[in-house]
Design a protein around this motif. Structure first.
Motif, PDB file in Angstrom:
ATOM      1  N   ASP A  75       0.829  -1.200   0.000  1.00 21.27           N
ATOM      2  CA  ASP A  75       0.000   0.000   0.000  1.00 21.27           C
ATOM      3  C   ASP A  75       0.866   1.254   0.000  1.00 21.27           C
ATOM      4  O   ASP A  75       0.532   2.241  -0.657  1.00 21.27           O
ATOM      5  N   ASP A  76       1.996   1.228   0.723  1.00 20.06           N
ATOM      6  CA  ASP A  76       2.904   2.372   0.732  1.00 20.06           C
ATOM      7  C   ASP A  76       3.434   2.647  -0.669  1.00 20.06           C
ATOM      8  O   ASP A  76       3.521   3.799  -1.095  1.00 20.06           O
ATOM      9  N   GLN A  79       0.711   4.120  -2.763  1.00 17.68           N
ATOM     10  CA  GLN A  79       0.503   5.520  -2.360  1.00 17.68           C
ATOM     11  C   GLN A  79       1.567   6.423  -2.973  1.00 17.68           C
ATOM     12  O   GLN A  79       1.266   7.515  -3.441  1.00 17.68           O
ATOM     13  N   ASP A  83       0.739   9.447  -5.458  1.00 22.42           N
ATOM     14  CA  ASP A  83       1.194  10.814  -5.166  1.00 22.42           C
ATOM     15  C   ASP A  83       2.011  11.403  -6.317  1.00 22.42           C
ATOM     16  O   ASP A  83       1.985  12.601  -6.556  1.00 22.42           O
ATOM     17  N   PHE A 125      -7.715   7.415  -4.714  1.00 24.38           N
ATOM     18  CA  PHE A 125      -6.688   6.435  -4.349  1.00 24.38           C
ATOM     19  C   PHE A 125      -7.232   5.021  -4.492  1.00 24.38           C
ATOM     20  O   PHE A 125      -6.544   4.129  -4.997  1.00 24.38           O
ATOM     21  N   LYS A 129      -5.663   2.191  -6.761  1.00 22.58           N
ATOM     22  CA  LYS A 129      -5.201   0.942  -6.149  1.00 22.58           C
ATOM     23  C   LYS A 129      -5.807  -0.266  -6.866  1.00 22.58           C
ATOM     24  O   LYS A 129      -5.104  -1.233  -7.151  1.00 22.58           O
TER      25      LYS A 129
END
Length: 137
Positions: A75-76, A79, A83, A125, A129
């Motif tokens: 998930d990081d 993200q 971004d 997001f 994802k």
């Protein structure tokens, strides 16, 4: 590497379990970072308070304890990618963001059409994802 490889690196004596001493070396050794390191610290702390004579953790326990960390690491990364594309709006990727990355409105519209599931003209997001998970499966 994979969780199996990481387990193998930490299990220095290759007895298919990680003892407190091996976990201490892994945490203090500086080979791991971020969320995974936090997970190792938590495991270490759990082993320290264990009532066992020689506290250790087996592969299945290690897998269960680190699986959540692995998901969080993924998930990081998603993200970070989100971004990168998100230039203007605080919570979404817009057509203008996609144009600035890909250079053409036609390509931006095509990507938006594929990823914008709710049709609001923005990529959240969660939509981003889901698109990344489709690519990886």
């Amino acid at each position: 590497g994979s969780l199996g490889q990481l387990f193998g690196v930490i299990d220095q004596n290759k007895d298919d379990m990680i003892c407190l001493e091996e976990l201490e070396k892994a945490v203090e050794g500086g080979s791991f970072s971020g969320t995974f390191l936090e997970g190792l610290r938590s495991l270490r702390d759990d082993l320290k308070i264990s009532k066992d004579a020689s506290p250790s953790i087996y592969w299945k326990e290690f897998l269960a304890a680190t699986m959540e960390s692995s998901v969080m690491i993924q998930d990081d990364k998603i993200q970070l990618a989100f971004d990168y594309f998100k230039k203007s709006d605080g919570d979404h990727v817009s057509v203008d963001d996609l144009i600035s990355v890909f250079g053409s409105k036609a390509q931006a519209q095509e990507i938006l059409g594929d990823v914008d599931l709710d049709g609001d003209g923005l990529i959240s997001f969660e939509e981003f994802k889901k698109a990344m998970e489709k690519v990886n499966h």
